[in-house]
Design a protein around this motif. Structure first.
Motif, mmCIF file in Angstrom:
data_model
loop_
_atom_site.group_PDB
_atom_site.id
_atom_site.type_symbol
_atom_site.label_atom_id
_atom_site.label_comp_id
_atom_site.label_asym_id
_atom_site.label_seq_id
_atom_site.Cartn_x
_atom_site.Cartn_y
_atom_site.Cartn_z
ATOM 1 N N ASN A 90 4.318 -6.854 -10.908
ATOM 2 C CA ASN A 90 5.754 -6.946 -10.668
ATOM 3 C C ASN A 90 6.520 -5.766 -11.269
ATOM 4 O O ASN A 90 7.582 -5.388 -10.765
ATOM 5 C CB ASN A 90 6.300 -8.262 -11.242
ATOM 6 N N ASP A 91 5.996 -5.178 -12.333
ATOM 7 C CA ASP A 91 6.657 -4.042 -12.971
ATOM 8 C C ASP A 91 6.209 -2.709 -12.398
ATOM 9 O O ASP A 91 6.821 -1.673 -12.677
ATOM 10 C CB ASP A 91 6.386 -4.057 -14.483
ATOM 11 N N GLU A 92 5.150 -2.725 -11.594
ATOM 12 C CA GLU A 92 4.661 -1.517 -10.927
ATOM 13 C C GLU A 92 4.339 -1.863 -9.466
ATOM 14 O O GLU A 92 3.179 -1.864 -9.054
ATOM 15 C CB GLU A 92 3.408 -0.977 -11.617
ATOM 16 N N PRO A 93 5.359 -2.188 -8.683
ATOM 17 C CA PRO A 93 5.111 -2.702 -7.333
ATOM 18 C C PRO A 93 4.319 -1.763 -6.436
ATOM 19 O O PRO A 93 3.547 -2.217 -5.584
ATOM 20 C CB PRO A 93 6.524 -2.938 -6.777
ATOM 21 N N GLU A 94 4.480 -0.452 -6.628
ATOM 22 C CA GLU A 94 3.774 0.503 -5.780
ATOM 23 C C GLU A 94 2.258 0.449 -5.985
ATOM 24 O O GLU A 94 1.491 0.944 -5.161
ATOM 25 C CB GLU A 94 4.290 1.924 -6.032
ATOM 26 N N LYS A 95 1.808 -0.187 -7.066
ATOM 27 C CA LYS A 95 0.377 -0.293 -7.349
ATOM 28 C C LYS A 95 -0.198 -1.667 -6.992
ATOM 29 O O LYS A 95 -1.386 -1.929 -7.216
ATOM 30 C CB LYS A 95 0.107 -0.014 -8.828
ATOM 31 N N ALA A 96 0.624 -2.530 -6.438
ATOM 32 C CA ALA A 96 0.205 -3.924 -6.253
ATOM 33 C C ALA A 96 -0.771 -4.139 -5.110
ATOM 34 O O ALA A 96 -1.689 -4.958 -5.213
ATOM 35 C CB ALA A 96 1.435 -4.805 -6.046
ATOM 36 N N SER A 97 -0.582 -3.424 -4.007
ATOM 37 C CA SER A 97 -1.458 -3.610 -2.850
ATOM 38 C C SER A 97 -2.656 -2.680 -2.999
ATOM 39 O O SER A 97 -2.529 -1.455 -2.895
ATOM 40 C CB SER A 97 -0.703 -3.312 -1.548
ATOM 41 N N ARG A 98 -3.843 -3.271 -3.230
ATOM 42 C CA ARG A 98 -5.028 -2.499 -3.613
ATOM 43 C C ARG A 98 -6.234 -2.906 -2.752
ATOM 44 O O ARG A 98 -7.228 -3.418 -3.270
ATOM 45 C CB ARG A 98 -5.357 -2.717 -5.090
ATOM 46 N N PRO A 99 -6.180 -2.680 -1.451
ATOM 47 C CA PRO A 99 -7.307 -3.091 -0.604
ATOM 48 C C PRO A 99 -8.624 -2.475 -1.058
ATOM 49 O O PRO A 99 -8.691 -1.280 -1.369
ATOM 50 C CB PRO A 99 -6.907 -2.563 0.778
ATOM 51 N N PHE A 100 -9.633 -3.316 -1.123
ATOM 52 C CA PHE A 100 -11.015 -2.933 -1.444
ATOM 53 C C PHE A 100 -11.224 -2.513 -2.902
ATOM 54 O O PHE A 100 -12.343 -2.268 -3.315
ATOM 55 C CB PHE A 100 -11.517 -1.829 -0.496
ATOM 56 N N ASP A 101 -10.159 -2.425 -3.682
ATOM 57 C CA ASP A 101 -10.268 -2.034 -5.082
ATOM 58 C C ASP A 101 -10.752 -3.218 -5.918
ATOM 59 O O ASP A 101 -10.377 -4.371 -5.669
ATOM 60 C CB ASP A 101 -8.898 -1.560 -5.592
ATOM 61 N N LYS A 102 -11.553 -2.941 -6.921
ATOM 62 C CA LYS A 102 -12.117 -4.011 -7.745
ATOM 63 C C LYS A 102 -11.036 -4.850 -8.429
ATOM 64 O O LYS A 102 -11.210 -6.048 -8.675
ATOM 65 C CB LYS A 102 -13.049 -3.408 -8.805
#
Length: 416
Positions: A215-227
């Protein structure tokens, strides 16, 4: 006898990356994220407080009069805006000479959730006589194609497909099939959704489907295929294509972006929300699209993956790609543009079809952002280093939804 060839002669988009297709594509290739704090309602107290919103959307700027816009849910406003942009981009003049041969077939997942919430509150607070007579025509899903037809004058088949996150893909597949069968010459098709609402966010959060750790770093929230992925991010928008038979497009001298050559669909018949562990339905959907085109799996250079950033979906899709393409799966450029837009539900397949077409048209394959901690079980080439000029010849676009519904589209670089 050879069947009709179907080409894409127009594209339009409203996405978290931009209010038109040009801005959306440019920001996609720039690696920007369209995900930020929710502004459409007060999300304080929600476990997930981020989304991919269409920022600063003003219906009047897209040719929708204010009075008319007030009688449309946000997803219908998106539809008309995208429809108007699409017709302009395609250069197709719709008049009495051809209107009956132009269809509108759109995918919508949930429909007018915002309108339902507004008038339910009014019903509870002020009673039944305070519910607007416009409530029902504002919220029903078929108002997306219906209002597009009113705006553009298209009088062919007019229908909406609702198949969860595969809605947009299935709509494009049906538009393609209608033209192949000779039932129309052109089709406005794609997907649209606008469910960044309190009920939408809380409902998917209750399912444990949404990311809550960024929530504090929304640009990093969607992480397809990332562990470290922990769920998808809700998005909204529209992605439309103008499909035409090749002969119709050539007769009017239309610009051709790409050719659509195959569509596939299947169902897992397994679970309300989870995919099958063996990815049987995903495999069938991809294979059927390829077989429909009459080509070998070896021709596919790029896959716009469903890639939601949820554990099961990403793992199953990865395994399905390996089953369909064998060892060659590792050579295919697999990208999830949801890493930048979030998951647009019923609109996802439409927007991702637009991005697939533009990858063919420009020769540039988009990347997948936020793939920083590799998952040993998700080990394909997810384009983590960003977009590349790969000049793909065939692009497969996947969409998989709740209820086990699956859809795939195969596009080809156009050659006369």
């Amino acid at each position: 006898m050879s069947r009709k060839r179907v080409v894409v002669t127009g594209v339009s988009a409203l996405t978290p990356l931009g209010g038109n297709v040009s801005d959306s594509w440019d920001n996609l290739l720039a690696g920007k994220s369209g995900i930020g704090p929710i502004t459409l309602f007060d999300a304080a107290g929600f476990d997930s407080r981020i989304a991919g919103e269409v920022k600063g959307f003003d219906p009047e700027a897209y040719g929708i009069p204010a009075k008319q816009a007030r009688r449309m849910d946000r997803f219908v406003q998106f539809s008309v805006a995208a429809g108007n942009m699409l017709v302009k981009d395609s250069g197709l003049v719709i008049d009495e000479s051809n209107a009956a041969r132009v269809s509108v077939i759109l995918g919508v997942g949930l429909g007018g959730l915002h309108t339902i919430e507004v008038f339910h509150s009014r019903l509870v607070e002020a009673g039944p006589n305070k519910v607007s007579p416009f409530m029902i025509p504002m919220l029903i899903s078929n108002m997306a194609p219906g209002q597009v037809a009113i705006a553009t004058g298209a009088k062919g088949a007019n229908m909406v497909l609702t198949s969860a996150c595969a809605s947009g893909t299935h709509a494009v597949g049906m538009g393609f099939t209608e033209i192949v069968m000779g039932r129309c010459d052109a089709c406005i098709t794609g997907g649209v959704e606008a469910t960044v609402t309190p009920m939408g966010i809380s409902g998917f959060t209750s399912l444990k489907a949404l990311s809550t750790s960024h929530n504090d770093e929304p640009e990093k929230a969607s992480r397809p295929f990332d562990k470290d992925r922990d769920g998808f991010v809700m998005g909204e928008g529209a992605g439309f294509l103008m499909l035409e038979s090749l002969e119709h497009a050539q007769a009017r001298g239309a610009t051709i972006y790409a050719e659509i050559v195959g569509t596939g669909a299947s169902d897992d018949a397994f679970h309300m929300t989870a995919p099958r562990d063996d990815a049987e339905g995903m495999i069938a959907s991809m294979r059927r699209a390829i077989e429909d085109a009459g080509v070998s799996p070896d021709v596919v250079d790029h896959i716009n993956a469903h890639g939601t950033s949820t554990h099961l979906n990403d793992l199953c899709e990865t395994n399905a790609i390996k089953q369909v393409f064998g060892q060659r799966a590792y050579d295919i450029a697999v990208a999830s543009t949801k890493s930048q837009t979030g998951h647009l539900l019923g609109a996802a397949g439409g927007v991702e079809a637009v991005f697939s077409v533009l990858a063919l048209h420009t020769g540039i394959v988009p990347g997948t952002i936020n793939y920083t901690t590799p998952d040993p079980e998700c080990d394909l080439n997810y384009m983590a280093n960003g977009p590349q000029k790969l000049d793909p010849q065939y692009v497969l676009s996947n969409s998989f939804g709740f209820g086990g519904t699956n859809g795939s589209l195969l596009f080809k670089k156009f050659t006369a």
